[in-house]
Design an enzyme around this catalytic site. Structure first.
Site, short mmCIF file in Angstrom:
data_model
loop_
_atom_site.label_atom_id
_atom_site.label_comp_id
_atom_site.label_asym_id
_atom_site.label_seq_id
_atom_site.Cartn_x
_atom_site.Cartn_y
_atom_site.Cartn_z
N GLY A 137 46.23 48.42 29.78
CA GLY A 137 45.90 48.02 28.19
C GLY A 137 47.25 48.15 27.48
N CYS A 175 48.64 52.45 34.83
CA CYS A 175 49.44 51.62 33.69
C CYS A 175 49.03 52.75 32.69
CB CYS A 175 49.43 50.38 33.57
SG CYS A 175 50.61 49.89 32.36
N TYR A 176 48.12 51.96 31.63
CA TYR A 176 47.69 52.76 30.35
C TYR A 176 46.68 53.72 30.89
CZ TYR A 176 45.18 53.54 26.14
OH TYR A 176 44.75 54.22 24.94
N HIS A 208 51.54 48.09 38.56
CA HIS A 208 50.29 47.53 38.90
C HIS A 208 50.07 47.21 40.18
CE1 HIS A 208 49.18 46.88 34.48
NE2 HIS A 208 50.40 46.98 34.55
N GLU A 231 47.44 45.98 41.57
CA GLU A 231 46.57 45.03 41.92
C GLU A 231 47.55 43.62 41.85
OE1 GLU A 231 46.94 46.67 39.12
OE2 GLU A 231 46.73 45.77 37.46
N ASP A 252 29.16 26.55 42.65
CA ASP A 252 28.39 27.62 41.90
C ASP A 252 26.68 27.24 42.01
OD1 ASP A 252 30.70 28.72 41.85
OD2 ASP A 252 30.76 28.50 39.55
N LYS A 302 34.61 33.99 42.86
CA LYS A 302 34.34 32.56 43.36
C LYS A 302 34.54 32.41 44.94
CE LYS A 302 34.47 28.27 42.11
NZ LYS A 302 33.60 27.73 41.03
#
Ligand code: XMP
Length: 529
Positions: free
Chosen positions: A54, A81-82, A184, A186, A242, A385
């Site tokens: 964040g 991180c944060y 990070h 990710e 979708d 997705k």
């Protein structure tokens, strides 16, 4: 119910990416705002908790925070991180502000014994065996983006990694199941990031990886059947991935109790209306009521002479709802209105997780006013997705439909600069078809972004045969993107562009010039309008 990981959102821009990665480990997860109570967390019963990054500093008064009791619930926690700084701060460590930020690719040195030996890593002078870095490399590149840093760990923690600028790039107290990383994991730039996240959710949290799309489709079909009972369901089918997957699921669940209304607004790609009908219409393989409304003329009349892009969008949206409502009235009252809302729509709209509103998505909130229904059903609300695509394949939808590029709701309406006419729609449909055909022949992977033709509002002088022409310029656009918010122009081989140009000018009446759009996003948007 599946094993679950809870992702607590502290305002990080990568929260969706964290969730995506966890799902890639076949583990179900959801993002919740940092304000959820401990009782709610206990009731949710996660096997592990991830705290996102964040933009704030833990010392600021209005910074997002959490109850320190979170760290004593006996559930493994990974702070990123944060989230890492917050863990340190809450448990008695020291967080400081660095004079300059550490940003970008950064080499991480792991300070533990049980990393895989790697030539020249020289990192394992320490006697500590890390639970988090077990089996990962002693040195790897990570993605950093922070100004504050953990200067001293809380009692009980061991520093497990550092970088040149960051003394505590990772810390852990494995006895309490608490782990923190300043980088990070990710993002793809962190070389061992995915392995670390996988190790956390699968090994440390003990998730077996029970989130699979075939069980999702089977379970959802049963759940829909139970919920709908003998009720009637109405779905607006756009032909996009979708709504098509939602239609397939509902059809398998309740067959003819489902009516799908497909509005052809005359701004679809070439043959698209017929392709949708081939799959879901009477000759297709799904059991449902399919209503196709050929409303092209109505849309062209409403759009005549309108040049302002936002006005065009509004007219198309409003007319769409009107046509849909007219059809719905013919059907009469229904019990359920189904929508193809997917998880990123929920997160982006800030309706599910309490996160920031980035943009209000057309799938959420864009409901018809005059359809008589009791309840909304959104069978894909939990899916990303690519999970939707996988579910679509499992349900027997054709690959061409499931792998379809994203296509904006207002369709070619935002790919024709200026006013819209049937003639311009024909030009852009033909040109777009040729361009995509040439890209396919050339082996270009269009799923890496969006590839299409648009029609500029420019006419210019040309010469064809012995005659002068004064015709339109077609714009070819290809962008590579993973988030559809930032994009780079695709480096399409010259011969594909040349062949496309020759064919478009030769085969599409009304075009005498073809240009390739080099603009990235930002500053340009992906669509021309
Ligand atoms: P832009 O043009 O804003 O597009 O860079 C980003 C992504 O959003 C799609 N897009 C739309 N989708 N209604 C939609 O449903 C719209 O009005 C709309 N405008 C843009 C675009 O295709 C790209 O994927």
């Amino acid at each position: 119910m599946n094993e679950k990981i809870l992702i607590l959102d502290f305002g990080g821009q990568y929260k969706q990416l964290i969730a995506r990665r966890v799902r890639e480990c076949n583990v179900y997860c959801e993002i919740r705002p940092h304000t959820v109570s401990l009782e709610e967390i206990r009731a949710y019963a996660p096997k592990g908790i991830i705290l996102t990054g964040g933009p704030n500093s833990v010392y600021a008064d209005d910074s997002p925070t959490c109850d320190a009791a979170l760290f004593a619930m006996g559930v493994p926690v990974l702070g990123i991180c944060y989230g890492a700084q917050l863990m340190a701060h809450k448990l008695g460590g020291v967080v400081k502000t660095a004079p300059s930020s550490e940003y970008g690719h950064t080499e991480l040195t792991v300070d533990v014994r049980n990393t895989e030996p790697k030539a020249g890593s020289g990192s394992t002078g320490c006697a500590y065996d890390s639970a988090l870095f077990d089996g990962l490399r002693g040195r790897s590149v990570t993605w950093m983006s922070h100004t504050d840093y953990i200067a001293a760990c809380p009692d009980g923690f061991t520093v497990t990694a550092h970088t040149d600028k960051c003394p505590v790039a990772a810390m852990e107290d494995a006895s309490r199941g608490l782990y923190a990383v300043q980088f990070h994991p990710e993002v793809v730039h962190s070389e061992d990031g995915f392995a670390l996240l996988r190790h956390f959710v699968r090994d440390i949290c003990g998730c077996s990886g029970d989130w699979k799309m075939d069980s999702f489709t089977e379970d959802t079909i049963l759940a829909l059947r139970e919920k709908i009972g003998s009720g009637k369901v109405l779905l607006g089918l756009s032909g996009g991935v979708d709504s098509s997957v939602a239609a397939a699921l509902l059809s398998k669940a309740v067959g003819k109790q489902l009516t799908c209304v497909f509005v052809d607004h005359g701004l679809l790609r070439k043959n698209e209306g017929d392709e949708v009908e081939a799959v879901f219409g009477p000759k297709g393989s799904f059991d449902l009521n399919f209503v196709r409304v050929n409303a092209q003329e109505r849309f062209y009349i409403k759009l005549a002479g309108i040049t302002d892009p936002e006005m065009k969008r509004k007219i198309i949206g409003a007319e769409f709802i009107e046509v849909f409502e007219e059809e719905a009235r013919k059907i009469g009252a229904v019990d359920f209105l189904a929508q193809g809302t997917i998880y990123p729509d929920v997160v982006e709209s800030g309706t599910g997780a309490g996160g920031a509103v980035i943009k209000s998505h057309h799938n959420v909130g864009g409901l018809p006013d005059h359809v008589d229904f009791k309840e909304i059903i959104e069978p894909l609300r939990q899916l990303f997705k690519d999970e939707v695509r996988e579910a679509g394949l499992k349900l027997g939808l054709p690959e061409s439909l499931v792998r379809r590029q994203p296509f904006p709701g207002p369709g070619l309406g935002v790919r024709i600069v200026g006013d819209i006419t049937a003639e311009k729609v024909r030009i852009v449909q033909e040109a777009d078809y040729i361009f995509r055909e040439e890209l396919s022949k050339g082996g270009i992977d269009m799923s890496r972004g969006q590839f299409f033709a648009a029609l500029t509002n420019m006419r210019s002088v040309g010469v064809m045969g012995d005659g002068r022409t004064y015709d339109y310029a077609v714009c070819l656009r290809g962008v590579i993107t993973s988030d559809f918010m930032t994009a780079e122009a695709a480096d399409i081989p010259w011969d594909i562009l040349q062949t496309s140009m020759r064919r478009i000018i030769g085969e599409v009446k009304g075009v005498n010039r073809v240009v390739y759009d080099l603009t990235s996003t930002p500053p340009g948007t992906i669509e021309l309008e």
